[in-house]
Design a protein around this motif. Sequence first.
Motif, PDB file in Angstrom:
ATOM      1  N   ILE A  41       0.846  -1.228   0.078  1.00 12.19           N
ATOM      2  CA  ILE A  41      -0.018   0.013  -0.058  1.00 12.19           C
ATOM      3  C   ILE A  41       0.806   1.256  -0.111  1.00 12.19           C
ATOM      4  CG2 ILE A  41      -1.940   1.190   1.076  1.00 12.19           C
ATOM      5  CD1 ILE A  41      -2.718  -1.296  -0.228  1.00 12.19           C
ATOM      6  N   THR A  43       1.934   4.428  -3.080  1.00 10.72           N
ATOM      7  CA  THR A  43       1.617   5.212  -4.118  1.00 10.72           C
ATOM      8  C   THR A  43       0.530   4.425  -4.930  1.00 10.72           C
ATOM      9  OG1 THR A  43       3.280   6.807  -3.888  1.00 10.72           O
ATOM     10  CG2 THR A  43       1.658   7.083  -5.739  1.00 10.72           C
ATOM     11  N   ALA A  44       1.148   3.582  -5.583  1.00  9.07           N
ATOM     12  CA  ALA A  44       0.738   2.564  -6.700  1.00  9.07           C
ATOM     13  C   ALA A  44      -0.582   1.580  -6.189  1.00  9.07           C
ATOM     14  CB  ALA A  44       1.543   1.459  -7.339  1.00  9.07           C
ATOM     15  N   ASN A 104      10.353  -2.939  -5.904  1.00 13.22           N
ATOM     16  CA  ASN A 104      10.733  -3.741  -6.781  1.00 13.22           C
ATOM     17  C   ASN A 104      11.442  -5.044  -6.492  1.00 13.22           C
ATOM     18  OD1 ASN A 104       9.661  -1.851  -8.638  1.00 13.22           O
ATOM     19  ND2 ASN A 104      11.720  -0.940  -9.058  1.00 13.22           N
ATOM     20  N   HIS A 107       9.024  -7.942  -5.644  1.00 10.66           N
ATOM     21  CA  HIS A 107       8.036  -8.346  -6.785  1.00 10.66           C
ATOM     22  C   HIS A 107       8.192  -9.795  -7.106  1.00 10.66           C
ATOM     23  CE1 HIS A 107       7.488  -4.155  -8.803  1.00 10.66           C
ATOM     24  NE2 HIS A 107       7.051  -4.203  -7.530  1.00 10.66           N
ATOM     25  N   TYR A 125       5.614  -2.385 -13.023  1.00 13.02           N
ATOM     26  CA  TYR A 125       7.163  -2.455 -13.580  1.00 13.02           C
ATOM     27  C   TYR A 125       8.154  -1.966 -12.712  1.00 13.02           C
ATOM     28  CZ  TYR A 125       7.255   2.790 -14.186  1.00 13.02           C
ATOM     29  OH  TYR A 125       7.409   4.095 -14.042  1.00 13.02           O
ATOM     30  N   LYS A 185      13.506   5.611  -2.968  1.00  7.27           N
ATOM     31  CA  LYS A 185      13.917   4.721  -1.675  1.00  7.27           C
ATOM     32  C   LYS A 185      14.515   3.463  -1.999  1.00  7.27           C
ATOM     33  CE  LYS A 185       9.413   6.329  -1.031  1.00  7.27           C
ATOM     34  NZ  LYS A 185       8.041   5.946  -0.756  1.00  7.27           N
TER      35      LYS A 185
HETATM   36  P1  NAD Z   1       5.973   3.871  -2.634  1.00  3.22           P
HETATM   37  O1  NAD Z   1       7.326   3.847  -2.154  1.00  3.22           O
HETATM   38  O2  NAD Z   1       4.807   4.518  -2.403  1.00  3.22           O
HETATM   39  O3  NAD Z   1       5.484   2.157  -1.972  1.00  3.22           O
HETATM   40  C1  NAD Z   1       6.427   0.960  -1.897  1.00  3.22           C
HETATM   41  C2  NAD Z   1       6.129   0.023  -0.958  1.00  3.22           C
HETATM   42  O4  NAD Z   1       6.505   0.791   0.034  1.00  3.22           O
HETATM   43  C3  NAD Z   1       4.575  -0.476  -0.868  1.00  3.22           C
HETATM   44  O5  NAD Z   1       4.875  -1.827  -0.585  1.00  3.22           O
HETATM   45  C4  NAD Z   1       4.171   0.301   0.307  1.00  3.22           C
HETATM   46  O6  NAD Z   1       3.388  -0.733   1.195  1.00  3.22           O
HETATM   47  C5  NAD Z   1       5.641   0.482   1.105  1.00  3.22           C
HETATM   48  N1  NAD Z   1       5.221   1.587   1.834  1.00  3.22           N
HETATM   49  C6  NAD Z   1       4.835   2.724   1.534  1.00  3.22           C
HETATM   50  N2  NAD Z   1       4.552   3.892   2.957  1.00  3.22           N
HETATM   51  C7  NAD Z   1       5.170   2.886   3.780  1.00  3.22           C
HETATM   52  C8  NAD Z   1       5.681   3.008   5.162  1.00  3.22           C
HETATM   53  N3  NAD Z   1       5.052   4.430   5.667  1.00  3.22           N
HETATM   54  N4  NAD Z   1       6.070   2.264   5.891  1.00  3.22           N
HETATM   55  C9  NAD Z   1       6.069   1.053   5.340  1.00  3.22           C
HETATM   56  N5  NAD Z   1       6.155   0.680   4.158  1.00  3.22           N
HETATM   57  C10 NAD Z   1       5.415   1.732   3.259  1.00  3.22           C
HETATM   58  O7  NAD Z   1       6.228   3.196  -4.176  1.00  3.22           O
HETATM   59  P2  NAD Z   1       5.135   3.305  -5.365  1.00  3.22           P
HETATM   60  O8  NAD Z   1       5.177   4.506  -6.272  1.00  3.22           O
HETATM   61  O9  NAD Z   1       3.887   2.680  -4.871  1.00  3.22           O
HETATM   62  O10 NAD Z   1       5.727   2.052  -6.340  1.00  3.22           O
HETATM   63  C11 NAD Z   1       5.452   0.667  -6.161  1.00  3.22           C
HETATM   64  C12 NAD Z   1       5.676  -0.168  -7.323  1.00  3.22           C
HETATM   65  O11 NAD Z   1       4.988   0.652  -8.531  1.00  3.22           O
HETATM   66  C13 NAD Z   1       7.052  -0.182  -7.784  1.00  3.22           C
HETATM   67  O12 NAD Z   1       7.356  -1.289  -8.567  1.00  3.22           O
HETATM   68  C14 NAD Z   1       7.312   1.085  -8.916  1.00  3.22           C
HETATM   69  O13 NAD Z   1       7.915   0.696  -9.996  1.00  3.22           O
HETATM   70  C15 NAD Z   1       5.705   0.927  -9.558  1.00  3.22           C
HETATM   71  N6  NAD Z   1       5.326   2.112 -10.087  1.00  3.22           N
HETATM   72  C16 NAD Z   1       4.870   2.938  -9.502  1.00  3.22           C
HETATM   73  C17 NAD Z   1       4.426   4.351 -10.242  1.00  3.22           C
HETATM   74  C18 NAD Z   1       3.863   5.459  -9.560  1.00  3.22           C
HETATM   75  O14 NAD Z   1       3.367   6.506 -10.232  1.00  3.22           O
HETATM   76  N7  NAD Z   1       3.881   5.618  -8.366  1.00  3.22           N
HETATM   77  C19 NAD Z   1       4.214   4.244 -11.555  1.00  3.22           C
HETATM   78  C20 NAD Z   1       4.676   3.164 -12.279  1.00  3.22           C
HETATM   79  C21 NAD Z   1       4.964   1.984 -11.490  1.00  3.22           C
END
Ligand code: NAD
Length: 319
Positions: A41, A43-44, A104, A107, A125, A185
């Motif tokens: 949970i 952003t994505a 990543n 995954h 991705y 990160k």
């Molecule tokens: P993110 O850093 O928001 O989240 C990544 C992970 O970190 C998630 O598993 C989440 O549960 C965890 N996380 C988030 N906040 C946390 C917290 N406070 N404490 C502990 N864990 C926490 O990253 P994202 O942008 O969601 O990216 C996730 C995947 O989506 C990646 O594979 C990325 O390549 C892909 N992606 C993201 C986007 C985008 O626009 N964000 C676009 C395309 C692909």
Amino acid sequence: MSPPAKTHLHTDISDNQAPSRETRTSYIEAVRMLGAVVVGIGTAGWVRIRDMLAPEPGSLAEKLNVRGFISRRSLDPQQGVSQISIEEAVSRDDIHVAFICTENVLHEDNVSAFLQAGKHVCVEYPMTTNYKAAVELWDLAQKKGVILHEEHIELLTEDYKALRREVEGKILQEGTLHFTGGALKPGFGFPAFSGIARLTWLVELFGELSVTVATMEEDPANNYSKMTAKLLTSDNRPLTWIEERGPGLPRAKNINFHFDSCTLTQIPPAPRGNVGLFMQDLIHFSAKLEGQVSVEELRREKIRVLHCLQLAERIQQLC
Ligand code: NAD
């Protein structure tokens, strides 16, 4: 496991026989037959839940019904959706689909767990942070008879579509794609993998590529890195891909493409589309689940995804 048989919401309800609210709700329940979970949970993951709760009306994404999320943290319900364990998710018969939205490097294990359980998987991705694992996951999906889909929203952007139209029909002499962005990160892997969206642009625009040289400058104390990969098209035209990240760097793609007829130094400006990028991806994934994407298109996508991952791995080795 194959997706359940189709029901036809829109053809079953005729205009002169408007269904009651209850009937309509049960129709919608009947067509929303693919239960889904979201893993991770951030952003994505948050956007995936949001989009499944409010799918594009009339689209195949209406078939998905989010039934829970999985997190390493212990979280309150998110957007009204409850946390469940991965053990519960893989064993429940009403869960058919998993969205893998973690960092990543996690995954591969998550995709594998859900494919093993015979669930369809949509993974953000890059699918994995090494090529061999992606090949194995694809083999596993085939063995289990389920869909494995890698999200590539960068190919759905209006920027990309405008650039593609510009490039169409021109003959490349040489080019550079220089991406800058903030520091990542931990857990997002080597830049050739975390930046696979840029590499995917180059492959989609210019066809199959090979890697000749790749270098990496790093300043870990300042969270700075710059990867430079020298690529060649199948016509031996040189392309340079730079992935530069550090605190405060603006998120931008700078291009310089020399063609036989002109030089392109800017991505043509394009207004945003009406449907969000993750929603477009959700609809595409749903179409795959419904068997509405041709075998040829599925094959092309798989070849492109694996080619990009193989290039990323080669770049990492050379660095
Ligand atoms: P993110 O850093 O928001 O989240 C990544 C992970 O970190 C998630 O598993 C989440 O549960 C965890 N996380 C988030 N906040 C946390 C917290 N406070 N404490 C502990 N864990 C926490 O990253 P994202 O942008 O969601 O990216 C996730 C995947 O989506 C990646 O594979 C990325 O390549 C892909 N992606 C993201 C986007 C985008 O626009 N964000 C676009 C395309 C692909």
